[in-house]
Design a protein around this motif. Structure first.
Motif, PDB file in Angstrom:
ATOM      1  N   GLY A  46       0.797  -1.225   0.000  1.00 24.41           N
ATOM      2  CA  GLY A  46       0.000   0.000   0.000  1.00 24.41           C
ATOM      3  C   GLY A  46       0.828   1.272   0.000  1.00 24.41           C
ATOM      4  O   GLY A  46       0.309   2.356  -0.238  1.00 24.41           O
ATOM      5  N   THR A  47       2.138   1.159   0.257  1.00 25.96           N
ATOM      6  CA  THR A  47       3.027   2.323   0.251  1.00 25.96           C
ATOM      7  C   THR A  47       3.137   2.894  -1.165  1.00 25.96           C
ATOM      8  O   THR A  47       3.222   2.144  -2.132  1.00 25.96           O
ATOM      9  CB  THR A  47       4.447   1.916   0.728  1.00 25.96           C
ATOM     10  OG1 THR A  47       4.372   1.426   2.061  1.00 25.96           O
ATOM     11  CG2 THR A  47       5.415   3.077   0.670  1.00 25.96           C
ATOM     12  N   ILE A  48       3.150   4.212  -1.260  1.00 34.69           N
ATOM     13  CA  ILE A  48       3.474   4.872  -2.524  1.00 34.69           C
ATOM     14  C   ILE A  48       4.989   5.048  -2.534  1.00 34.69           C
ATOM     15  O   ILE A  48       5.568   5.615  -1.615  1.00 34.69           O
ATOM     16  CB  ILE A  48       2.779   6.249  -2.643  1.00 34.69           C
ATOM     17  CG1 ILE A  48       1.258   6.104  -2.582  1.00 34.69           C
ATOM     18  CG2 ILE A  48       3.226   6.965  -3.913  1.00 34.69           C
ATOM     19  CD1 ILE A  48       0.629   5.340  -3.722  1.00 34.69           C
ATOM     20  N   LEU A  49       5.648   4.537  -3.578  1.00 33.55           N
ATOM     21  CA  LEU A  49       7.104   4.630  -3.653  1.00 33.55           C
ATOM     22  C   LEU A  49       7.529   6.034  -4.085  1.00 33.55           C
ATOM     23  O   LEU A  49       7.108   6.511  -5.141  1.00 33.55           O
ATOM     24  CB  LEU A  49       7.657   3.602  -4.647  1.00 33.55           C
ATOM     25  CG  LEU A  49       7.502   2.137  -4.277  1.00 33.55           C
ATOM     26  CD1 LEU A  49       8.076   1.258  -5.386  1.00 33.55           C
ATOM     27  CD2 LEU A  49       8.185   1.831  -2.949  1.00 33.55           C
ATOM     28  N   SER A  50       8.355   6.652  -3.274  1.00 32.03           N
ATOM     29  CA  SER A  50       8.878   7.972  -3.622  1.00 32.03           C
ATOM     30  C   SER A  50       9.939   7.818  -4.707  1.00 32.03           C
ATOM     31  O   SER A  50      10.494   6.734  -4.902  1.00 32.03           O
ATOM     32  CB  SER A  50       9.490   8.636  -2.391  1.00 32.03           C
ATOM     33  OG  SER A  50      10.665   7.944  -2.002  1.00 32.03           O
ATOM     34  N   GLU A  51      10.230   8.906  -5.390  1.00 32.48           N
ATOM     35  CA  GLU A  51      11.277   8.876  -6.412  1.00 32.48           C
ATOM     36  C   GLU A  51      12.622   8.539  -5.783  1.00 32.48           C
ATOM     37  O   GLU A  51      13.433   7.838  -6.380  1.00 32.48           O
ATOM     38  CB  GLU A  51      11.331  10.212  -7.158  1.00 32.48           C
ATOM     39  CG  GLU A  51      10.117  10.479  -8.032  1.00 32.48           C
ATOM     40  CD  GLU A  51       9.868   9.394  -9.079  1.00 32.48           C
ATOM     41  OE1 GLU A  51      10.827   8.940  -9.734  1.00 32.48           O
ATOM     42  OE2 GLU A  51       8.701   8.994  -9.240  1.00 32.48           O
ATOM     43  N   ASP A  52      12.869   9.030  -4.561  1.00 29.03           N
ATOM     44  CA  ASP A  52      14.119   8.722  -3.860  1.00 29.03           C
ATOM     45  C   ASP A  52      14.236   7.226  -3.587  1.00 29.03           C
ATOM     46  O   ASP A  52      15.288   6.632  -3.769  1.00 29.03           O
ATOM     47  CB  ASP A  52      14.220   9.491  -2.545  1.00 29.03           C
ATOM     48  CG  ASP A  52      14.421  10.978  -2.753  1.00 29.03           C
ATOM     49  OD1 ASP A  52      14.849  11.366  -3.856  1.00 29.03           O
ATOM     50  OD2 ASP A  52      14.129  11.746  -1.817  1.00 29.03           O
ATOM     51  N   ARG A  53      13.137   6.611  -3.144  1.00 30.33           N
ATOM     52  CA  ARG A  53      13.150   5.172  -2.845  1.00 30.33           C
ATOM     53  C   ARG A  53      13.353   4.377  -4.128  1.00 30.33           C
ATOM     54  O   ARG A  53      14.107   3.429  -4.166  1.00 30.33           O
ATOM     55  CB  ARG A  53      11.843   4.774  -2.158  1.00 30.33           C
ATOM     56  CG  ARG A  53      11.744   3.323  -1.776  1.00 30.33           C
ATOM     57  CD  ARG A  53      12.737   2.948  -0.710  1.00 30.33           C
ATOM     58  NE  ARG A  53      12.184   3.341   0.562  1.00 30.33           N
ATOM     59  CZ  ARG A  53      12.499   2.813   1.711  1.00 30.33           C
ATOM     60  NH1 ARG A  53      13.386   1.851   1.766  1.00 30.33           N
ATOM     61  NH2 ARG A  53      11.975   3.241   2.811  1.00 30.33           N
ATOM     62  N   GLU A 108       6.215  -5.520  -6.387  1.00 35.05           N
ATOM     63  CA  GLU A 108       5.298  -5.285  -7.499  1.00 35.05           C
ATOM     64  C   GLU A 108       4.445  -4.074  -7.169  1.00 35.05           C
ATOM     65  O   GLU A 108       4.062  -3.869  -6.015  1.00 35.05           O
ATOM     66  CB  GLU A 108       4.401  -6.505  -7.726  1.00 35.05           C
ATOM     67  CG  GLU A 108       5.180  -7.735  -8.141  1.00 35.05           C
ATOM     68  CD  GLU A 108       4.311  -8.970  -8.282  1.00 35.05           C
ATOM     69  OE1 GLU A 108       3.158  -8.844  -8.762  1.00 35.05           O
ATOM     70  OE2 GLU A 108       4.784 -10.044  -7.907  1.00 35.05           O
ATOM     71  N   THR A 109       4.156  -3.269  -8.188  1.00 33.22           N
ATOM     72  CA  THR A 109       3.370  -2.057  -7.974  1.00 33.22           C
ATOM     73  C   THR A 109       2.273  -1.950  -9.016  1.00 33.22           C
ATOM     74  O   THR A 109       2.269  -2.651 -10.024  1.00 33.22           O
ATOM     75  CB  THR A 109       4.262  -0.798  -8.076  1.00 33.22           C
ATOM     76  OG1 THR A 109       4.829  -0.735  -9.380  1.00 33.22           O
ATOM     77  CG2 THR A 109       5.362  -0.803  -7.027  1.00 33.22           C
ATOM     78  N   GLU A 110       1.343  -1.039  -8.740  1.00 35.17           N
ATOM     79  CA  GLU A 110       0.355  -0.641  -9.729  1.00 35.17           C
ATOM     80  C   GLU A 110       0.362   0.878  -9.779  1.00 35.17           C
ATOM     81  O   GLU A 110       0.653   1.540  -8.780  1.00 35.17           O
ATOM     82  CB  GLU A 110      -1.038  -1.167  -9.383  1.00 35.17           C
ATOM     83  CG  GLU A 110      -1.647  -0.548  -8.144  1.00 35.17           C
ATOM     84  CD  GLU A 110      -3.037  -1.082  -7.824  1.00 35.17           C
ATOM     85  OE1 GLU A 110      -3.563  -1.901  -8.579  1.00 35.17           O
ATOM     86  OE2 GLU A 110      -3.587  -0.657  -6.797  1.00 35.17           O
ATOM     87  N   LEU A 111       0.084   1.407 -10.940  1.00 35.42           N
ATOM     88  CA  LEU A 111       0.017   2.860 -11.078  1.00 35.42           C
ATOM     89  C   LEU A 111      -1.327   3.361 -10.561  1.00 35.42           C
ATOM     90  O   LEU A 111      -2.383   2.824 -10.918  1.00 35.42           O
ATOM     91  CB  LEU A 111       0.186   3.275 -12.539  1.00 35.42           C
ATOM     92  CG  LEU A 111       1.603   3.233 -13.075  1.00 35.42           C
ATOM     93  CD1 LEU A 111       1.614   3.559 -14.569  1.00 35.42           C
ATOM     94  CD2 LEU A 111       2.512   4.180 -12.320  1.00 35.42           C
ATOM     95  N   VAL A 112      -1.267   4.373  -9.689  1.00 38.03           N
ATOM     96  CA  VAL A 112      -2.476   4.998  -9.164  1.00 38.03           C
ATOM     97  C   VAL A 112      -2.349   6.502  -9.352  1.00 38.03           C
ATOM     98  O   VAL A 112      -1.248   7.060  -9.288  1.00 38.03           O
ATOM     99  CB  VAL A 112      -2.723   4.658  -7.676  1.00 38.03           C
ATOM    100  CG1 VAL A 112      -3.005   3.174  -7.501  1.00 38.03           C
ATOM    101  CG2 VAL A 112      -1.553   5.079  -6.813  1.00 38.03           C
ATOM    102  N   LEU A 113      -3.455   7.147  -9.592  1.00 39.61           N
ATOM    103  CA  LEU A 113      -3.466   8.591  -9.769  1.00 39.61           C
ATOM    104  C   LEU A 113      -3.623   9.263  -8.414  1.00 39.61           C
ATOM    105  O   LEU A 113      -4.597   9.015  -7.698  1.00 39.61           O
ATOM    106  CB  LEU A 113      -4.606   9.005 -10.705  1.00 39.61           C
ATOM    107  CG  LEU A 113      -4.699  10.478 -11.056  1.00 39.61           C
ATOM    108  CD1 LEU A 113      -3.433  10.945 -11.786  1.00 39.61           C
ATOM    109  CD2 LEU A 113      -5.921  10.738 -11.913  1.00 39.61           C
ATOM    110  N   ASN A 114      -2.669  10.111  -8.057  1.00 37.98           N
ATOM    111  CA  ASN A 114      -2.733  10.872  -6.814  1.00 37.98           C
ATOM    112  C   ASN A 114      -3.623  12.085  -7.059  1.00 37.98           C
ATOM    113  O   ASN A 114      -3.270  12.960  -7.850  1.00 37.98           O
ATOM    114  CB  ASN A 114      -1.329  11.307  -6.389  1.00 37.98           C
ATOM    115  CG  ASN A 114      -1.321  12.048  -5.077  1.00 37.98           C
ATOM    116  OD1 ASN A 114      -2.291  12.693  -4.700  1.00 37.98           O
ATOM    117  ND2 ASN A 114      -0.206  11.972  -4.390  1.00 37.98           N
TER     118      ASN A 114
END
Length: 137
Positions: free
Chosen positions: A82-89, A110-116
């Motif tokens: 559920g974490t949103i990966l930061s660009e730094d991470r 694994e991730t999915e693209l979500v709109l903030n």
């Protein structure tokens, strides 16, 4: 089984250990609602209520991969489902273009693209974290 346990690369998720023999984890499987699927002649995948998958080599009985999904509360060095990966991470991770996964310190994410809605940007939300034996690299 501890669904809040730290995820340890190459070692464990939820107290289930990589390279352990399935019979060593028998009480975990028998006490929970695991289903299983044989996905070829040599491997079985056990499922626990869409929280965990445990991949087992039929010939050796060894666990070689464990995956955590939504509902698992433990983290991998601060990264949770559920974490949103930061660009730094993400800069700390390797991205596998073929598998479309992030590789991070001996684990896959694994991730999915979500709109903030706050900034109207697409972001990577963690949907699955897996650990595996070093031999799978």
């Amino acid at each position: 089984m501890d669904l809040t346990a730290e995820i340890v690369p190459y070692q464990s998720i939820g107290g289930i250990k990589i390279k352990s023999i399935l019979s060593e984890n028998k009480e975990l499987i028998e006490g929970n609602h695991f289903k299983y699927e044989m996905y070829n002649y040599f491997f079985i995948k056990y499922y626990l209520d869409h929280l965990l998958e445990i991949h087992v080599n039929v010939l050796s009985g060894e666990v070689f991969k464990i995956s955590a999904f939504e509902g698992y509360k433990g983290s991998l060095q601060g990264v949770q489902i559920g974490t949103i990966l930061s660009e730094d991470r993400k800069a700390e991770m390797e991205f596998d273009d073929f598998e479309e996964i992030f590789i991070y310190n001996g684990a896959t994410i694994e991730t999915e693209l979500v709109l903030n809605p706050d900034n109207n940007k697409w972001e990577d939300k963690v949907t699955c974290i897996s650990v595996y034996t070093k031999e799978l690299e």
